[in-house]
Design a protein around this motif. Structure first.
Motif, PDB file in Angstrom:
ATOM      1  N   THR A 115      75.601 -29.648 -24.842  1.00 45.87           N
ATOM      2  CA  THR A 115      75.423 -31.012 -24.340  1.00 45.87           C
ATOM      3  C   THR A 115      76.700 -31.797 -24.597  1.00 45.87           C
ATOM      4  OG1 THR A 115      73.044 -30.963 -24.796  1.00 45.87           O
ATOM      5  CG2 THR A 115      74.064 -33.118 -24.479  1.00 45.87           C
ATOM      6  N   CYS A 116      77.275 -32.328 -23.526  1.00 49.45           N
ATOM      7  CA  CYS A 116      78.512 -33.094 -23.657  1.00 49.45           C
ATOM      8  C   CYS A 116      78.231 -34.400 -24.399  1.00 49.45           C
ATOM      9  CB  CYS A 116      79.095 -33.373 -22.279  1.00 49.45           C
ATOM     10  SG  CYS A 116      80.583 -34.411 -22.305  1.00 49.45           S
ATOM     11  N   ARG A 117      79.066 -34.704 -25.384  1.00 53.00           N
ATOM     12  CA  ARG A 117      78.851 -35.914 -26.187  1.00 53.00           C
ATOM     13  C   ARG A 117      79.176 -37.189 -25.412  1.00 53.00           C
ATOM     14  NH1 ARG A 117      83.928 -36.280 -30.440  1.00 53.00           N
ATOM     15  NH2 ARG A 117      85.602 -36.248 -28.886  1.00 53.00           N
ATOM     16  N   LYS A 118      79.895 -37.076 -24.264  1.00 55.26           N
ATOM     17  CA  LYS A 118      80.257 -38.259 -23.483  1.00 55.26           C
ATOM     18  C   LYS A 118      79.245 -38.537 -22.380  1.00 55.26           C
ATOM     19  CE  LYS A 118      85.138 -39.384 -23.809  1.00 55.26           C
ATOM     20  NZ  LYS A 118      86.394 -39.561 -23.036  1.00 55.26           N
ATOM     21  N   CYS A 119      79.060 -37.564 -21.500  1.00 52.85           N
ATOM     22  CA  CYS A 119      78.188 -37.781 -20.341  1.00 52.85           C
ATOM     23  C   CYS A 119      76.760 -37.353 -20.605  1.00 52.85           C
ATOM     24  CB  CYS A 119      78.731 -37.046 -19.121  1.00 52.85           C
ATOM     25  SG  CYS A 119      78.766 -35.250 -19.288  1.00 52.85           S
ATOM     26  N   GLY A 120      76.531 -36.559 -21.647  1.00 45.60           N
ATOM     27  CA  GLY A 120      75.184 -36.111 -21.967  1.00 45.60           C
ATOM     28  C   GLY A 120      74.648 -35.028 -21.056  1.00 45.60           C
ATOM     29  N   GLU A 121      75.484 -34.516 -20.165  1.00 43.02           N
ATOM     30  CA  GLU A 121      75.056 -33.457 -19.253  1.00 43.02           C
ATOM     31  C   GLU A 121      75.135 -32.098 -19.942  1.00 43.02           C
ATOM     32  OE1 GLU A 121      73.801 -33.850 -16.286  1.00 43.02           O
ATOM     33  OE2 GLU A 121      74.047 -36.026 -16.238  1.00 43.02           O
ATOM     34  N   GLY A 122      74.433 -31.120 -19.364  1.00 41.03           N
ATOM     35  CA  GLY A 122      74.406 -29.779 -19.922  1.00 41.03           C
ATOM     36  C   GLY A 122      75.467 -28.877 -19.300  1.00 41.03           C
ATOM     37  N   VAL A 123      76.014 -27.981 -20.126  1.00 41.14           N
ATOM     38  CA  VAL A 123      77.038 -27.023 -19.691  1.00 41.14           C
ATOM     39  C   VAL A 123      76.752 -25.693 -20.375  1.00 41.14           C
ATOM     40  CG1 VAL A 123      79.500 -26.451 -19.666  1.00 41.14           C
ATOM     41  CG2 VAL A 123      78.771 -28.820 -19.363  1.00 41.14           C
ATOM     42  N   HIS A 124      76.885 -24.604 -19.634  1.00 41.87           N
ATOM     43  CA  HIS A 124      76.757 -23.292 -20.250  1.00 41.87           C
ATOM     44  C   HIS A 124      77.899 -23.067 -21.240  1.00 41.87           C
ATOM     45  CE1 HIS A 124      74.697 -22.289 -16.254  1.00 41.87           C
ATOM     46  NE2 HIS A 124      73.748 -22.298 -17.171  1.00 41.87           N
ATOM     47  N   THR A 137      79.866 -27.261 -31.987  1.00 38.91           N
ATOM     48  CA  THR A 137      79.335 -27.673 -30.688  1.00 38.91           C
ATOM     49  C   THR A 137      78.867 -29.127 -30.671  1.00 38.91           C
ATOM     50  OG1 THR A 137      77.148 -26.818 -31.299  1.00 38.91           O
ATOM     51  CG2 THR A 137      78.628 -25.318 -30.134  1.00 38.91           C
ATOM     52  N   SER A 138      78.672 -29.746 -31.843  1.00 39.37           N
ATOM     53  CA  SER A 138      78.219 -31.142 -31.875  1.00 39.37           C
ATOM     54  C   SER A 138      79.285 -32.093 -31.350  1.00 39.37           C
ATOM     55  CB  SER A 138      77.812 -31.528 -33.296  1.00 39.37           C
ATOM     56  OG  SER A 138      78.923 -31.442 -34.176  1.00 39.37           O
ATOM     57  N   GLU A 139      80.556 -31.671 -31.398  1.00 36.48           N
ATOM     58  CA  GLU A 139      81.663 -32.510 -30.930  1.00 36.48           C
ATOM     59  C   GLU A 139      82.152 -32.072 -29.553  1.00 36.48           C
ATOM     60  OE1 GLU A 139      82.783 -35.203 -32.483  1.00 36.48           O
ATOM     61  OE2 GLU A 139      81.246 -34.898 -34.017  1.00 36.48           O
ATOM     62  N   TYR A 140      81.342 -31.299 -28.844  1.00 38.13           N
ATOM     63  CA  TYR A 140      81.808 -30.760 -27.571  1.00 38.13           C
ATOM     64  C   TYR A 140      81.945 -31.855 -26.515  1.00 38.13           C
ATOM     65  CZ  TYR A 140      81.781 -28.398 -23.074  1.00 38.13           C
ATOM     66  OH  TYR A 140      82.078 -28.001 -21.810  1.00 38.13           O
ATOM     67  N   GLU A 141      83.032 -31.751 -25.765  1.00 35.34           N
ATOM     68  CA  GLU A 141      83.300 -32.667 -24.658  1.00 35.34           C
ATOM     69  C   GLU A 141      83.669 -31.830 -23.446  1.00 35.34           C
ATOM     70  OE1 GLU A 141      86.732 -35.896 -23.659  1.00 35.34           O
ATOM     71  OE2 GLU A 141      85.767 -36.055 -25.623  1.00 35.34           O
ATOM     72  N   CYS A 142      82.894 -31.922 -22.372  1.00 33.81           N
ATOM     73  CA  CYS A 142      83.098 -31.040 -21.225  1.00 33.81           C
ATOM     74  C   CYS A 142      84.447 -31.296 -20.559  1.00 33.81           C
ATOM     75  CB  CYS A 142      81.966 -31.192 -20.217  1.00 33.81           C
ATOM     76  SG  CYS A 142      81.952 -32.744 -19.309  1.00 33.81           S
ATOM     77  N   GLN A 143      84.888 -30.340 -19.754  1.00 38.48           N
ATOM     78  CA  GLN A 143      86.207 -30.426 -19.130  1.00 38.48           C
ATOM     79  C   GLN A 143      86.310 -31.605 -18.174  1.00 38.48           C
ATOM     80  OE1 GLN A 143      84.311 -27.735 -19.586  1.00 38.48           O
ATOM     81  NE2 GLN A 143      85.449 -25.815 -19.422  1.00 38.48           N
ATOM     82  N   LEU A 144      85.208 -31.950 -17.506  1.00 37.38           N
ATOM     83  CA  LEU A 144      85.259 -33.044 -16.535  1.00 37.38           C
ATOM     84  C   LEU A 144      85.433 -34.391 -17.231  1.00 37.38           C
ATOM     85  CD1 LEU A 144      82.457 -31.885 -14.072  1.00 37.38           C
ATOM     86  CD2 LEU A 144      84.926 -31.502 -13.929  1.00 37.38           C
TER      87      LEU A 144
END
Length: 431
Positions: A115-124, A137-144
Motif C-alpha cells: 500500500t503506497c503511503r502517499k496515494c493509498g493505492e495497492g501495488v504488487h 514496506t511501511s515506508e513504501y512509495e509507489c513509482q507513480l
C-alpha cells in the motif's frame, strides 16, 4: 431464427474481491491478483523417491507439516513411523500412522500486495520491485507518486540526490514485442536489481566473453550479445559424506594399479568417510524489458586429489569436476541461439577447469520427473521437460562441440571408464 449475441471482451479483466487484493487493482500492471506457483509438496515415501505431489491430489502429512506422503506411499506405511528430526538429523521421534492428517494440494497462492503511503493505492510487490523480507514496506512509495522508476532503496533519497543518477546512461535490452534489442535508460544501475553489481571472477569473465563471441559468430541481432551477463553466484566449500554401503563394497585402486595382476583387495585403498569439494553455481542473465532475468543456472562440484593411505605422495584419484544440476527457462533471445549459448557455457566451464588442472569431468544425464524441477521452481507452461533420450542427445551435442574445440580429448560412459577393465567377459572378447 438465431439471436445475435455480442462477443465478450476478454481484454477487460474480471473484477473479483478476495482477502489478498480486497478488490484493489495494481497501479503499475492494472491487474488484480497474480497467481503464483503452488507450494512445493514432496512425497517422502520410498516408492516416489522425492517426487512432487501434483496439484489437486490428496495426500497425508505429519501434524507439523514437515513430512508428506502420497496415497500410494501412505498405503504401505507401517503403523508406527520412526522419523528423524530435521534440525539435527540424528534424534528420532515416534509418529503413529493414524495421527497423519489428510490434505488436498489445492492451495492458491497470489503475489503479495503493498500500500503506497502517499496515494493509498495497492501495488504488487513484484511490480514495485520490493521484497518484504529485505525492505521496510511501511515506508513504501509507489513509482507513480515518487516520480521515479528507481527501486525502493532510492525512495527515501532527496530529489537533489536523485538528480545525481546518470539518466543519460543507457543499456541494451530486449523489449516485449520487438525482435532486436534497443538502448534504453538504465534505471537500476548500481542497485541490487542490477546483476552487474555481483562480483566477477576469472571463471565468469571467461565464460561471459566466450558466450558473447559465440553469439556474434552465429550472427545474432545487433548488440544482442551486450544483453547477457554471466556470474558465479555461489562458491562455497562443502563435504560429501560417503555412505557406508559404498565404503563396504568398493575400493580405490592405487596409483600403480594393474587390473591384470589383481590379488584380492590388499592393494586397494578404502574410500574415505568424507570428501571435501567446492560447490559453484554459474548463472546466465539476460536483460529483458530493462530487468536482468536469470535464464540459465548450472551447479558444479569440484573435487581435489585424494591421496593414498599407503603412499601420500601419490594420489589415488585425480582432480575432477561433476556437473550436478543444470536448468533453464525458455526466455532467452534470440530463441534460435538458445541451445548454442547453453552449450558454450558448459564447454567454456570445462575449459576453465582444464586450465586449473582438473583431469576428468562427470555428467549424470538424468532429467527431472514430470512436474519436478532442479533449480527453477517454476517454468513456462509451454516449456517441455526433456526425455532421457533428448537430454542424452543434448549432452552428446555439447561434448561433440567440446571435442571440436579441443577442450575435451575423450568421452566415455561410466562403465567404460570405471568397470570395463574388471569385466571378465569384456577381457575375453578383447583377447
Amino acid at each position: 431464427n438465431i439471436m445475435p449475441v455480442s462477443r465478450p471482451d476478454f481484454s477487460v479483466p474480471m473484477h473479483h474481491t478476495c482477502q489478498a487484493c480486497q478488490g484493489r487493482t495494481c497501479r503499475i500492471c492494472n491487474q488484480q491478483c497474480l497467481g503464483l506457483e503452488s507450494t512445493l509438496v514432496i512425497c517422502n515415501g520410498a516408492q516416489c523417491a522425492g517426487s512432487k505431489i501434483r496439484r489437486g491430489v490428496q495426500y497425508y502429512c505429519s501434524p507439523d507439516g514437515t513430512k508428506a506422503w502420497c496415497l500410494r506411499c501412505y498405503a504401505i506405511l507401517p503403523s508406527i513411523l520412526i522419523m528423524k528430526d530435521e534440525s539435527d538429523g540424528y534424534s528420532q521421534a515416534i509418529q503413529y500412522k493414524r495421527d497423519l492428517l489428510k490434505r488436498r494440494n489445492d492451495e492458491d497462492i497470489v503475489e503479495r500486495w503493498l500500500t503506497c503511503r502517499k496515494c493509498g493505492e495497492g501495488v504488487h510487490e513484484i511490480c514495485g520491485y520490493v521484497n518484504e523480507f529485505c525492505n521496510d514496506t511501511s515506508e513504501y512509495e509507489c513509482q507513480l507518486c515518487s516520480e521515479s522508476i528507481l527501486p525502493l532503496d532510492f525512495m527515501n533519497t532527496s530529489r537533489t540526490e536523485r538528480s545525481i543518477f546518470p539518466s543519460c546512461y543507457g543499456t541494451y535490452s530486449f523489449l516485449s514485442g520487438e525482435r532486436n534489442p534497443r538502448k534504453i535508460k538504465h534505471a537500476f544501475d548500481g542497485t541490487s536489481l542490477d546483476c552487474r553489481t555481483l562480483p566477477t571472477c576469472a571463471i565468469s569473465e571467461f565464460i561471459e566473453s566466450k558466450v558473447r563471441e559465440r553469439m556474434i559468430e552465429l550472427k545474432c541481432s545487433t548488440h544482442a550479445e551486450k544483453t547477457v551477463s554471466v556470474r558465479v553466484i555461489s562458491d562455497c566449500e562443502k563435504t560429501f559424506q560417503v555412505p557406508d554401503v559404498v565404503r563396504n563394497h568398493f575400493r580405490m585402486k592405487g596409483p600403480s594399479h594393474d587390473a591384470t595382476k589383481m590379488s584380492g583387495t590388499r592393494q586397494y585403498d578404502e574410500p574415505p568417510s568424507e570428501i571435501p569439494y567446492q560447490s559453484k553455481a554459474i548463472a546466465l542473465f539476460q536483460r529483458i524489458d530493462g530487468m536482468d532475468v536469470c535464464i540459465f543456472c548450472m551447479y558444479v562440484q569440484e573435487y581435489d586429489e585424494i591421496q593414498s593411505q599407503n603412499d601420500s605422495s601419490n594420489p589415488v584419484q585425480s582432480k575432477r569436476v561433476y556437473i550436478a544440476y543444470l536448468d533453464s527457462v525458455e526466455h532467452f533471445r534470440p530463441r534460435a541461439l538458445r541451445t548454442n549459448v547453453y552449450h558454450e557455457i558448459l564447454v567454456a566451464y570445462f575449459a576453465t577447469a582444464r586450465a586449473r588442472e582438473y583431469k576428468h569431468a562427470h555428467i549424470w544425464s538424468c532429467p527431472p520427473s514430470r512436474g519436478n524441477s532442479f533449480v527453477f521452481w517454476a517454468h513456462p507452461t509451454l516449456q517441455r521437460t526433456p526425455t532421457k533420450e533428448r537430454l542424452l542427445s543434448w549432452y552428446h551435442q555439447s561434448l561433440s562441440y567440446a571435442l571440436q574445440r579441443g577442450v575435451v580429448t575423450d568421452v566415455k560412459s561410466l562403465y567404460e571408464f570405471s568397470f570395463q577393465e574388471y569385466d571378465k567377459d569384456s577381457q575375453e572378447e578383447t583377447n
